[in-house]
Design an enzyme around this catalytic site. Structure first.
Site, PDB file in Angstrom:
ATOM      1  CE  LYS A 194       2.641  -6.326   2.125  1.00  0.00           C
ATOM      2  NZ  LYS A 194       2.251  -4.951   2.475  1.00  0.00           N
ATOM      3  CG  ASP A 224       1.400  -1.499   0.377  1.00  0.00           C
ATOM      4  OD1 ASP A 224       0.243  -1.794   0.027  1.00  0.00           O
ATOM      5  OD2 ASP A 224       2.134  -2.291   0.998  1.00  0.00           O
TER       6      ASP A 224
END
Ligand code: NAP
Length: 286
Positions: free
Chosen positions: A72, A108
């Site tokens: 990520k 997210d």
């Protein structure tokens, strides 16, 4: 099984090891439901190969992809552009490919916000939050809440220095709204009484340690909105305690589905069938 042809738009999940993920089934069912010629596939890729794979995908028939552990952060060096929120979070979980150009996003925190707003009816701006934890998920949630105009974000973490580092980043990069709370009952009690929403972002209470709770239940005021991003079990001990005190609860499955729904929106431009996505994930969880 979807029919894949030369016009199919591909979407992928890049990580290593990939193990079990809900994303392929959740997205493929959503594409099928809307009759979209898209297909989502898991792609295991090593750190060493990530730049070459990312460059290859940009030249192929991909609408975009998701990134998971451990890439990520590393993926950010492989992209043409990064959205300001993802830049502030310091991690990308969703990439859009348009005409060979790649842009990184982080859905997210947006997924968390959509879950909270949908399930409680509140608007996140102007509210006070107590976040337990200062890991990757806490970063995404806290930065997104700050971007969306949170009035106050209290951070409390086992390793207090990590909470100080995150609060300092929020205060300098977004707005001076964040404050660290020491991990002492009196301090936590004072913060939670000021908070409109309590959010657990730690793994405390996750299966198989389902009897554990991230803060003393006696400190939770009656009627508080309490969110736990742990989704296994669906109703953690923290949520059970909050519910027994007439609180409104926000289980973690919502964040999981809505972060995917936001990525779906970015890849397709279509409104995702969120109910179908919930059904798939609930069925896979068993
Ligand atoms: P992470 O970066 O490793 O952070 C873990 C956090 O939990 C840290 O703040 C850590 O504190 C704290 N912690 C761990 N064990 C603890 C303990 N025994 N007592 C007190 N604090 C403890 O992990 P993450 O990616 O943020 O994920 C955290 C949790 O959120 C996981 O359970 C994950 O499954 C869940 N999650 C859910 C979603 C969703 O869509 N619902 C999305 C992402 C993550 P220290 O800093 O002191 O180590």
């Amino acid at each position: 099984m979807a029919v894949v042809d030369v016009n199919t738009k591909l979407v992928g999940l890049l990580g290593n090891p990939l193990g079990h993920s809900f994303s392929p089934a959740m997205h493929n069912k959503a594409f099928e439901t809307l009759g979209l010629n898209y297909f989502y596939l898991p792609i295991e890729v090593t750190a060493e190969d990530l730049p070459a794979v990312a460059a290859g995908i940009a030249k192929m028939n991909f609408a975009g992809y998701n990134i998971t552990i451990p890439h990520k952060i590393r993926i950010m060096d492989c992209l043409d552009a990064i959205d300001p929120l993802a830049l502030a979070i310091g991690a990308v979980n969703t990439v859009i490919v348009e005409n060979g150009r790649t842009t990184g996003y982080n859905t997210d925190g947006e997924g968390f916000v959509q879950s909270l707003e949908t399930e409680t009816g509140i608007a996140v701006g102007g509210k006070c939050y107590l976040i337990i934890g200062a890991g990757g998920a806490a970063r995404a949630i806290a930065m997104t809440l700050a971007f969306k105009g949170a009035e106050k974000i209290f951070l409390c973490n086992r390793t207090e220095q990590k909470a100080h580092d995150l609060a300092a980043e929020i205060n300098t990069k977004v707005s001076p709204c964040s404050e660290v709370v020491a991990r002492e009952p009196a301090r936590i009690g004072a913060a939670v009484r000021q908070a409109d929403v309590l959010i657990n972002t730690t793994s405390v209470g996750m299966h198989p340690d389902e009897d554990r709770i991230p803060i003393d239940g006696d400190l939770i005021p009656n009627g508080l909105i309490v969110s736990d991003i742990v989704y296994n079990p669906a109703r953690t001990k923290l949520l059970q305690v909050a519910e027994a005190k007439n609180g409104r609860i926000v289980p973690g499955l919502g964040m999981l589905v809505y972060q995917g729904a936001e990525a779906f929106r970015k890849w397709t431009g279509a409104e995702p069938p969120v109910d179908v996505m919930f059904e798939v994930v609930r069925a896979l969880k068993g």
